[in-house]
Design a protein around this motif. Sequence first.
Motif, PDB file in Angstrom:
ATOM      1  N   VAL A 159      -7.177 -10.943   3.156  1.00 19.41           N
ATOM      2  CA  VAL A 159      -6.443 -11.887   3.998  1.00 19.41           C
ATOM      3  C   VAL A 159      -6.414 -11.329   5.415  1.00 19.41           C
ATOM      4  CG1 VAL A 159      -5.039 -12.653   2.040  1.00 19.41           C
ATOM      5  CG2 VAL A 159      -4.149 -10.870   3.563  1.00 19.41           C
ATOM      6  N   LEU A 160      -6.091 -12.184   6.375  1.00 22.71           N
ATOM      7  CA  LEU A 160      -6.067 -11.786   7.784  1.00 22.71           C
ATOM      8  C   LEU A 160      -4.659 -11.943   8.334  1.00 22.71           C
ATOM      9  CD1 LEU A 160      -7.499 -11.031  10.454  1.00 22.71           C
ATOM     10  CD2 LEU A 160      -8.014 -13.471  10.755  1.00 22.71           C
ATOM     11  N   HIS A 161      -4.141 -10.854   8.915  1.00 21.01           N
ATOM     12  CA  HIS A 161      -2.813 -10.897   9.545  1.00 21.01           C
ATOM     13  C   HIS A 161      -2.965 -11.149  11.033  1.00 21.01           C
ATOM     14  CE1 HIS A 161       0.921  -8.921  11.273  1.00 21.01           C
ATOM     15  NE2 HIS A 161       1.374  -9.936  10.542  1.00 21.01           N
ATOM     16  N   TRP A 162      -2.223 -12.154  11.513  1.00 20.41           N
ATOM     17  CA  TRP A 162      -2.252 -12.567  12.917  1.00 20.41           C
ATOM     18  C   TRP A 162      -0.826 -12.464  13.474  1.00 20.41           C
ATOM     19  CZ3 TRP A 162      -2.454 -18.358  14.573  1.00 20.41           C
ATOM     20  CH2 TRP A 162      -2.620 -18.445  15.959  1.00 20.41           C
ATOM     21  N   PRO A 163      -0.489 -11.379  14.146  1.00 15.62           N
ATOM     22  CA  PRO A 163       0.889 -11.191  14.610  1.00 15.62           C
ATOM     23  C   PRO A 163       1.374 -12.269  15.571  1.00 15.62           C
ATOM     24  CG  PRO A 163      -0.341  -9.135  14.753  1.00 15.62           C
ATOM     25  CD  PRO A 163      -1.334 -10.212  14.440  1.00 15.62           C
ATOM     26  N   ALA A 164       0.473 -12.828  16.372  1.00 20.98           N
ATOM     27  CA  ALA A 164       0.871 -13.818  17.368  1.00 20.98           C
ATOM     28  C   ALA A 164       1.077 -15.206  16.772  1.00 20.98           C
ATOM     29  CB  ALA A 164      -0.179 -13.889  18.477  1.00 20.98           C
ATOM     30  N   GLY A 165       0.682 -15.402  15.523  1.00 22.39           N
ATOM     31  CA  GLY A 165       0.809 -16.716  14.909  1.00 22.39           C
ATOM     32  C   GLY A 165       2.249 -17.118  14.672  1.00 22.39           C
ATOM     33  N   ALA A 166       2.472 -18.384  14.412  1.00 22.77           N
ATOM     34  CA  ALA A 166       3.818 -18.915  14.127  1.00 22.77           C
ATOM     35  C   ALA A 166       4.791 -18.580  15.250  1.00 22.77           C
ATOM     36  CB  ALA A 166       4.333 -18.402  12.789  1.00 22.77           C
ATOM     37  N   GLU A 167       4.336 -18.828  16.474  1.00 18.39           N
ATOM     38  CA  GLU A 167       5.178 -18.584  17.654  1.00 18.39           C
ATOM     39  C   GLU A 167       5.671 -17.137  17.718  1.00 18.39           C
ATOM     40  OE1 GLU A 167       6.102 -21.385  15.443  1.00 18.39           O
ATOM     41  OE2 GLU A 167       4.475 -22.349  16.535  1.00 18.39           O
ATOM     42  N   GLY A 168       4.823 -16.220  17.304  1.00 19.12           N
ATOM     43  CA  GLY A 168       5.147 -14.802  17.385  1.00 19.12           C
ATOM     44  C   GLY A 168       5.833 -14.237  16.157  1.00 19.12           C
ATOM     45  N   ARG A 169       6.100 -15.069  15.141  1.00 19.29           N
ATOM     46  CA  ARG A 169       6.740 -14.569  13.918  1.00 19.29           C
ATOM     47  C   ARG A 169       5.719 -13.983  12.945  1.00 19.29           C
ATOM     48  NH1 ARG A 169       8.462 -19.685  14.408  1.00 19.29           N
ATOM     49  NH2 ARG A 169       7.665 -20.323  12.371  1.00 19.29           N
ATOM     50  N   GLY A 170       4.446 -14.223  13.216  1.00 19.61           N
ATOM     51  CA  GLY A 170       3.375 -13.682  12.385  1.00 19.61           C
ATOM     52  C   GLY A 170       2.881 -14.687  11.371  1.00 19.61           C
ATOM     53  N   ALA A 171       1.573 -14.671  11.122  1.00 20.05           N
ATOM     54  CA  ALA A 171       0.958 -15.566  10.138  1.00 20.05           C
ATOM     55  C   ALA A 171      -0.072 -14.801   9.331  1.00 20.05           C
ATOM     56  CB  ALA A 171       0.307 -16.760  10.829  1.00 20.05           C
ATOM     57  N   LEU A 172      -0.246 -15.223   8.077  1.00 15.67           N
ATOM     58  CA  LEU A 172      -1.333 -14.751   7.229  1.00 15.67           C
ATOM     59  C   LEU A 172      -2.316 -15.892   7.024  1.00 15.67           C
ATOM     60  CD1 LEU A 172       0.290 -12.739   4.269  1.00 15.67           C
ATOM     61  CD2 LEU A 172      -0.876 -11.813   6.270  1.00 15.67           C
ATOM     62  N   LEU A 173      -3.599 -15.586   7.176  1.00 14.17           N
ATOM     63  CA  LEU A 173      -4.662 -16.516   6.822  1.00 14.17           C
ATOM     64  C   LEU A 173      -5.216 -16.010   5.498  1.00 14.17           C
ATOM     65  CD1 LEU A 173      -4.154 -16.868   9.878  1.00 14.17           C
ATOM     66  CD2 LEU A 173      -6.588 -17.267  10.160  1.00 14.17           C
ATOM     67  N   THR A 174      -5.054 -16.792   4.427  1.00 13.19           N
ATOM     68  CA  THR A 174      -5.221 -16.229   3.091  1.00 13.19           C
ATOM     69  C   THR A 174      -6.370 -16.813   2.279  1.00 13.19           C
ATOM     70  OG1 THR A 174      -3.690 -17.808   2.060  1.00 13.19           O
ATOM     71  CG2 THR A 174      -2.738 -15.779   2.974  1.00 13.19           C
ATOM     72  N   GLY A 175      -7.080 -17.831   2.795  1.00 11.65           N
ATOM     73  CA  GLY A 175      -8.051 -18.485   1.919  1.00 11.65           C
ATOM     74  C   GLY A 175      -7.330 -18.936   0.660  1.00 11.65           C
ATOM     75  N   ASP A 176      -7.881 -18.591  -0.525  1.00 12.67           N
ATOM     76  CA  ASP A 176      -7.107 -18.808  -1.747  1.00 12.67           C
ATOM     77  C   ASP A 176      -6.871 -17.490  -2.496  1.00 12.67           C
ATOM     78  OD1 ASP A 176      -9.649 -18.469  -2.808  1.00 12.67           O
ATOM     79  OD2 ASP A 176      -9.833 -20.510  -3.539  1.00 12.67           O
ATOM     80  N   ILE A 177      -6.941 -16.379  -1.769  1.00 20.29           N
ATOM     81  CA  ILE A 177      -6.506 -15.102  -2.341  1.00 20.29           C
ATOM     82  C   ILE A 177      -5.011 -15.194  -2.644  1.00 20.29           C
ATOM     83  CG2 ILE A 177      -6.329 -12.615  -1.961  1.00 20.29           C
ATOM     84  CD1 ILE A 177      -9.215 -13.766  -2.265  1.00 20.29           C
ATOM     85  N   ILE A 178      -4.267 -15.779  -1.721  1.00 16.93           N
ATOM     86  CA  ILE A 178      -2.884 -16.216  -1.957  1.00 16.93           C
ATOM     87  C   ILE A 178      -2.920 -17.733  -1.755  1.00 16.93           C
ATOM     88  CG2 ILE A 178      -0.491 -16.105  -1.192  1.00 16.93           C
ATOM     89  CD1 ILE A 178      -1.080 -13.283  -0.135  1.00 16.93           C
ATOM     90  N   GLN A 179      -2.737 -18.472  -2.820  1.00 19.97           N
ATOM     91  CA  GLN A 179      -2.965 -19.922  -2.796  1.00 19.97           C
ATOM     92  C   GLN A 179      -1.664 -20.679  -2.558  1.00 19.97           C
ATOM     93  OE1 GLN A 179      -4.983 -22.399  -2.322  1.00 19.97           O
ATOM     94  NE2 GLN A 179      -6.042 -22.721  -4.261  1.00 19.97           N
ATOM     95  N   VAL A 180      -1.599 -21.414  -1.470  1.00 22.63           N
ATOM     96  CA  VAL A 180      -0.437 -22.262  -1.193  1.00 22.63           C
ATOM     97  C   VAL A 180      -0.416 -23.418  -2.189  1.00 22.63           C
ATOM     98  CG1 VAL A 180       0.702 -23.720   0.519  1.00 22.63           C
ATOM     99  CG2 VAL A 180      -0.507 -21.645   1.245  1.00 22.63           C
ATOM    100  N   VAL A 181       0.770 -23.710  -2.735  1.00 22.37           N
ATOM    101  CA  VAL A 181       0.931 -24.785  -3.715  1.00 22.37           C
ATOM    102  C   VAL A 181       1.867 -25.853  -3.146  1.00 22.37           C
ATOM    103  CG1 VAL A 181       0.471 -23.256  -5.664  1.00 22.37           C
ATOM    104  CG2 VAL A 181       2.826 -23.557  -4.879  1.00 22.37           C
ATOM    105  N   PRO A 182       1.948 -27.039  -3.773  1.00 16.54           N
ATOM    106  CA  PRO A 182       2.748 -28.130  -3.195  1.00 16.54           C
ATOM    107  C   PRO A 182       4.233 -27.814  -3.048  1.00 16.54           C
ATOM    108  CG  PRO A 182       1.175 -29.018  -4.767  1.00 16.54           C
ATOM    109  CD  PRO A 182       1.096 -27.529  -4.883  1.00 16.54           C
ATOM    110  N   ALA A 183       4.815 -27.032  -3.962  1.00 14.61           N
ATOM    111  CA  ALA A 183       6.246 -26.727  -3.884  1.00 14.61           C
ATOM    112  C   ALA A 183       6.473 -25.637  -2.848  1.00 14.61           C
ATOM    113  CB  ALA A 183       6.771 -26.284  -5.250  1.00 14.61           C
ATOM    114  N   GLN A 184       6.953 -26.010  -1.691  1.00 11.86           N
ATOM    115  CA  GLN A 184       7.139 -25.054  -0.593  1.00 11.86           C
ATOM    116  C   GLN A 184       8.419 -24.244  -0.787  1.00 11.86           C
ATOM    117  OE1 GLN A 184       5.412 -25.134   2.875  1.00 11.86           O
ATOM    118  NE2 GLN A 184       3.699 -25.877   1.664  1.00 11.86           N
TER     119      GLN A 184
END
Length: 268
Positions: A177-202
Amino acid sequence: MENYICVTCGTQFSEAVPASCPICQDERQYLPPGGQQWTTLARLRQQHRNSFRRKEPNLYGIGTVPDFGIGQRALLMRTPAGNVLWDCISLLDEATIDIIQGLGGLSAIAISHPHYYTTNVEWSRAFGNVPVYLHAADRQWVMRPDPVVQLWEGETLRLLDDLTLIRCGGHFDGGTVLHWPAGAEGRGALLTGDIIQVVPAQPFVSFMYSYPNLLPLSAAKVQHIVAAVEPFAYDRIYGAWWGRTTIQTGAKEGVRKSAERYIRLLAE
């Protein structure tokens, strides 16, 4: 010589006419009932195009219309040190090159796992032979070897600016996965592909050895994934698809709770 592309997963091969696609024959993927089929970039360009969507400042999604292969979309991240393409899609055409050049070109490509390797060498060459970062644990799945492919080892790799590639394993041994510290208005974001898979229930996620064949991961591998990303600050996750594959906020706690639930259900 045309480099053939597997229609099912979108991977480009170095052989003119490969005998088969090992990525699709692996138990994490599949071959359709009609069997192995091949295409080329020239044919793809006749029937498909790429679309762009702005996800947040300095982050753009790129996806093929209509869907091709697995159907994932890539992400283009702009940073002061240069632009990074995260994950990859099979179709590369002149319009896509023009748009990306207009956004500053590419300085590097990084890919989460072999299902998204696609035509990474074509992308690299189109933007000046930029390096393509793949984890060395997945070297056996590189179907088009090339000097632009950089096989990195270890658990993390700093990439340009303050970006970090994190080896999580799980879905593939080199799953990244890729960590982007500047993402989410500086709160940090992960770009995960489906290594960590986002599901409908947030804001929940899941973890699988095979998604199409519904093969789970072990508790130990899930724990390893969570431990790998725990040191990094992030509040948002971008998954591999258009639609509901973004956790806008609360992602880190969502990953922790998802892992606890997953491991509990494995034990029942």
